[in-house]
Design an enzyme around this catalytic site. Structure first.
Site, PDB file in Angstrom:
ATOM      1  N   ASP A 256       0.810  -1.223   0.000  1.00  0.00           N
ATOM      2  CA  ASP A 256       0.000   0.000   0.000  1.00  0.00           C
ATOM      3  C   ASP A 256       0.843   1.273   0.000  1.00  0.00           C
ATOM      4  O   ASP A 256       0.636   2.173   0.833  1.00  0.00           O
ATOM      5  CB  ASP A 256      -0.939   0.010   1.215  1.00  0.00           C
ATOM      6  CG  ASP A 256      -1.708  -1.287   1.371  1.00  0.00           C
ATOM      7  OD1 ASP A 256      -2.227  -1.783   0.357  1.00  0.00           O
ATOM      8  OD2 ASP A 256      -1.793  -1.805   2.508  1.00  0.00           O
TER       9      ASP A 256
ATOM     10  N   GLU B  87     -11.403   0.803  -2.571  1.00  0.00           N
ATOM     11  CA  GLU B  87     -10.671   1.360  -1.424  1.00  0.00           C
ATOM     12  C   GLU B  87      -9.398   2.018  -1.926  1.00  0.00           C
ATOM     13  O   GLU B  87      -9.154   2.118  -3.136  1.00  0.00           O
ATOM     14  CB  GLU B  87     -10.331   0.239  -0.429  1.00  0.00           C
ATOM     15  CG  GLU B  87      -9.511  -0.889  -1.033  1.00  0.00           C
ATOM     16  CD  GLU B  87      -9.451  -2.142  -0.168  1.00  0.00           C
ATOM     17  OE1 GLU B  87     -10.217  -2.239   0.804  1.00  0.00           O
ATOM     18  OE2 GLU B  87      -8.633  -3.023  -0.475  1.00  0.00           O
TER      19      GLU B  87
END
Length: 574
Positions: A40, A201
């Site tokens: 991420d 997301e």
């Protein structure tokens, strides 16, 4: 080869635009640029320096900040979450293996850096946090967090031209945000829900040429992972998706790099666009990927008024001219793909890239002239995870383990341990550690039969889990330190061995890297490190007296990186 969502016309367009812009000045490089567990990634540039942060879940210190001037050499400069007192008690209240600090966003505004994140897994629900600093090269300078209330993950932080601040979270939900108080406008507004993939997301908002772009991850973080994008003339929408979504994915292909998604875009000093996202070196079979989700670099083009076009992720890339290669980056942390060579003494600091599994119990780790001392924990590396009745054996009160990321496909890790156990069950060793449910260990342990070498592996796939093995310590070995070795000689197998002095190493066992790929650790990646335990003896959090090992001559030697199923790049230190 199946390309599914990336058609040949789009690939040709990508190649043409990048080649036309860069022409003969194209640069070539290898992915991943942040090898090892770095999921991420979020990045920003300030002047000529790039800064990135990645997810850390329950490992501590958390939210590492990396800096680079050339996009290839990344120095660890600090951790935004580096003191247990920044979030008192939350680490020990976290019982699952993949809770904690999820995906963060890093941004810079008016001389200040901001890292926004959300902590999962504690009673009362998700804790939103914003850490701030004017000096990202100092751990101490990172603030205690401003907290905010949320029930969604993966927050983005965006300033509009009028100075208003917004947070976008999983969903994709948008709210105006007060950085001083943590207050969020209500109710959250759903601005886009992606293209139909699960788990929309990881949003990031960009404003260009009068358009608001929202770029997200969707499809889940496994082999269906992808990046998609939409835009609107007003930040609140309505957002129209790009007709050629997804703009980045390797799903449905036979590429070595899979799970491509969850990225961030930024420019270099020449205005060229780049991005970092996560990827997994697993191939489509998705079985052997012990380093988990790593950070990969890709060039992008973003013409005025147009949609961004991102170059597909591969092991060898070619794109914009890279900045001049340099390691002239401030800070005292190592560069991510460096070797380790540590001789510990009383004046040594714990290396900046070493991490624990949760905040450690005070006094459990110290450096002495004899080496790195680890006070044993009652729970071993597995313990009784998730236990509500034996929390002192669950790992939640401090696991006596410290490690560093596995950052190379092929490597040799070794540590000397000096250990004089006094009670049966006292143990000290080294491990390939993914979670408490997935790890591979070799250590010295005192049994009723005497001091022995013990191999143990724990995995969520019983078919892959080898039987434990116990070997008596050779009679001609002295009280000198024992050297414990972990070798990765191919991409699918670890070899665990022991030696002493000039004696020939003894291979104790081999284990599949599938044991530390996915399972209970699909979000994380393998750590290589040392541990000490009394295997449940004692009471409360205290082991019986004695059995405190010291570790010395800590070595991690990189050998090679795989950039394709059958292609390796030698490490520079080899």
């Amino acid at each position: 080869m199946k390309l599914l969502s990336l058609n040949l016309g789009l690939l040709a367009s990508i190649g043409a635009q990048i080649c036309t812009a860069a022409e003969a000045d194209n640069s070539s490089y290898y992915n991943p640029v942040l090898p090892g567990w770095h999921s991420d990634p979020s990045c920003t540039r300030v002047d000529d320096t790039f800064y990135c942060v990645t997810s850390t879940f329950i490992s501590f210190p958390g939210l590492p900040i990396y800096a680079s001037k050339d996009l290839i050499n990344w120095r660890l400069i600090s951790h935004a979450w580096n003191r247990g007192a920044q979030l008192p008690g939350v680490s020990w209240d976290t019982d699952e293996q993949q809770q904690g600090m999820y995906a963060a966003t890093i941004r810079h505004r008016d001389g200040e850096f901001f890292v926004i994140c959300e902590y999962l897994g504690v009673p009362g629900g998700i804790i939103g946090v914003v850490f701030r600093t004017t000096d990202p090269f100092s751990d101490e300078s990172w603030s205690d967090p401003v907290r905010f209330a949320t029930d969604r993950i993966d927050p983005d932080l965006f300033w509009d031209d009028d100075g208003k601040v917004y947070v976008a979270t999983q969903g994709i939900l948008l709210q105006e945000f007060d950085l001083e108080t943590g207050q969020l406008s209500q109710p959250p507004v759903s601005i886009w829900n992606g293209t139909g993939g699960v788990w929309p997301e990881g949003a990031h908002i960009y404003k260009r040429d009068g358009w608001y772009y929202v770029m997200i991850a969707e499809g889940g973080t496994a082999t269906d992972h992808a990046i998609t994008i939409a835009r609107a003339k007003d930040i609140w929408g309505p957002y129209d998706p790009y007709e050629n979504n997804p703009i980045l994915t390797n799903r449905g292909t036979d590429q070595y790099f899979q799970t491509v998604g969850h990225g961030d875009l930024f420019t270099d000093t020449y205005g060229n666009w780049w991005g970092l996202c996560l990827a997994t070196r697993s191939g489509p079979e998705y079985k052997h990927y012990p380093m988990g989700r790593e950070a990969v670099l890709f060039p992008a083009t973003w013409q005025e008024g147009e949609w961004p076009i991102l170059q597909p992720v591969r092991g060898e890339m070619s794109g914009w001219p890279l900045p001049i290669e340099t390691r002239d980056v401030p800070g005292d942390g190592p560069f991510n793909d460096d070797a380790d060579a540590y001789e510990f003494n009383a004046d040594s600091a714990i290396p900046k890239h070493f991490v624990y599994w949760r905040v450690p119990r005070e006094g459990s780790f110290s450096t002495t002239d004899a080496g790195l001392e680890i006070v044993p924990s009652r729970n071993n590396l597995t313990g009784i995870p998730f236990s509500k009745t034996h929390i002192e054996l669950s790992g939640q009160r401090g696991l006596s383990f410290i490690g560093r990321r596995q950052t190379h496909t092929l490597f040799h890790f070794s540590v000397d341990v000096l250990f004089s156990p006094e009670e049966v069950g006292q143990e000290a060793g080294v491990t390939v550690f993914l979670t408490q449910l997935n790890h591979i260990d070799i250590g010295l342990v005192l049994l009723d039969s005497g001091l022995s070498l013990r191999f143990r592996a724990t995995g969520t796939n019983e078919d892959e889990t080898p039987e434990p093995k116990i070997v008596p310590v050779p009679e001609d070995w002295t009280d000198a330190p024992v050297r414990l070795h972990i070798h990765a000689e191919n991409s699918e197998t670890y070899r665990l061995a022991v030696s002493q002095g000039c004696k020939k190493p003894i291979t104790i066992a081999t284990a599949s890297s599938a044991l530390v790929s996915g399972g209970s650790g699909s979000f994380v990646g393998s750590l290589l490190g040392a541990y000490a335990t009394c295997n449940g003896a004692g009471s409360g959090v205290q082991c019986p007296d004695g059995g405190v090992p010291t570790f010395q001559r800590w070595r991690y030697r990189p050998i090679a990186q795989f950039i394709a199923e059958d292609e390796a790049v030698p490490a520079e230190d080899d």
